[in-house]
Design an enzyme around this catalytic site. Structure first.
Site, mmCIF file in Angstrom:
data_model
loop_
_atom_site.group_PDB
_atom_site.id
_atom_site.type_symbol
_atom_site.label_atom_id
_atom_site.label_comp_id
_atom_site.label_asym_id
_atom_site.label_seq_id
_atom_site.Cartn_x
_atom_site.Cartn_y
_atom_site.Cartn_z
ATOM 1 N N CYS A 163 86.252 -3.640 40.356
ATOM 2 C CA CYS A 163 85.189 -2.901 41.033
ATOM 3 C C CYS A 163 85.475 -1.394 40.964
ATOM 4 O O CYS A 163 86.631 -0.965 40.925
ATOM 5 C CB CYS A 163 85.097 -3.337 42.489
ATOM 6 S SG CYS A 163 84.585 -5.042 42.712
ATOM 7 N N CYS A 185 93.472 -10.280 43.397
ATOM 8 C CA CYS A 185 92.393 -10.359 44.369
ATOM 9 C C CYS A 185 92.199 -11.755 44.915
ATOM 10 O O CYS A 185 91.440 -11.948 45.849
ATOM 11 C CB CYS A 185 91.086 -9.869 43.765
ATOM 12 S SG CYS A 185 90.507 -10.901 42.421
#
Ligand code: SF4
Length: 243
Positions: A204, A231
């Protein structure tokens, strides 16, 4: 500025053999899971190689991605590029709108910088929950994990089983970064322009930066944290090697 191809692409011993084995593994995986196998593409360089192989060999493997709502424009630009080049649509899985609005309203746009807990909560909301929908109804998935990417991935298996019992294939596990870029260069595979700007690993927008010469492959991910740089998408407590 040199391109990622100029910096990384080169022929290394065994490339042709690794390529042939990868195609065979993908074909076998597709045959073993008819209509129920998906490439979970991050739209990074490795996943573009896999997309190219799936398209080139007309393999019945679906393409899907997690559009977290915080991706770079350069990443999103690959969706129409894939459609134009290969005639393949990539299914997008987005976070739950109401839960996302509530999270941002409560914690702010940059909640992930406030604490590891909030960063993980954001990843749960924008990645993990949509991933569960992406994988629903599938019996197998394909990833672009490579052992070379980090110490945590040094043991990535070519095939494993995830916590839900699905087959999980990482057919590029034994590929080098040079292999990836050699394949992209020799086959004209579209790739994320951020790779040219020194982003080897792309996530991101708020959580990814360029890396400097000599920095680790994943040094630009959550760089403010002293964490595992993972993540949760490829972490399992039981059956898998952690991503
Ligand atoms: S990578 Fe960053 S923006 Fe993306 S889901 Fe995780 S914390 Fe949120």
């Amino acid at each position: 500025m040199s391109t990622a191809i100029e910096r990384h692409a080169r022929v290394t011993p065994g490339y042709e053999q690794r390529l042939a084995q990868t195609v065979l593994r993908l074909q076998a995986a597709a045959a073993a899971h008819p209509g129920r196998i998906v490439l979970a593409t991050s739209l990074g360089a490795e996943d573009m190689v896999l997309t190219d192989l799936i398209a080139r060999h007309r393999m019945p493997i679906a393409l899907a991605t997690l559009d977290t709502g915080r991706l770079h424009a350069d990443t999103l630009a690959l969706l129409p590029a894939i459609e134009q080049r290969y005639g393949l649509a990539v299914e997008r899985f987005v976070p739950e709108a109401e839960a996302t609005l509530h999270f941002v309203h409560t914690h702010g746009e940059l909640a992930m910088r406030q604490s590891v807990a909030l960063r993980k909560a954001c990843c749960e909301l924008r990645k993990m929950e949509p991933l569960s929908r992406l994988l629903a109804g599938r019996s197998a998935w394909v990833t672009g994990l490579r052992r070379e990417q980090s110490g945590a991935r040094a043991e990535v298996p070519l095939e494993t089983t995830d916590d839900a019992g699905r087959a999980k294939f990482s057919p590029l596990a034994d590929w080098s970064w040079a292999d990836v870029w050699h394949h992209i260069a020799t086959n004209g595979v579209p790739y994320n322009a951020l790779h040219d700007r020194f982003f080897p690993s792309i996530g991101c927008e708020p959580c990814t930066r360029a890396v400097a010469l000599g920095e680790d492959f994943r040094a630009g991910r959550w760089w403010w944290e002293d964490s595992s740089k993972e993540c949760g998408l490829h972490v399992s407590a039981v059956t898998e090697t952690a991503r």
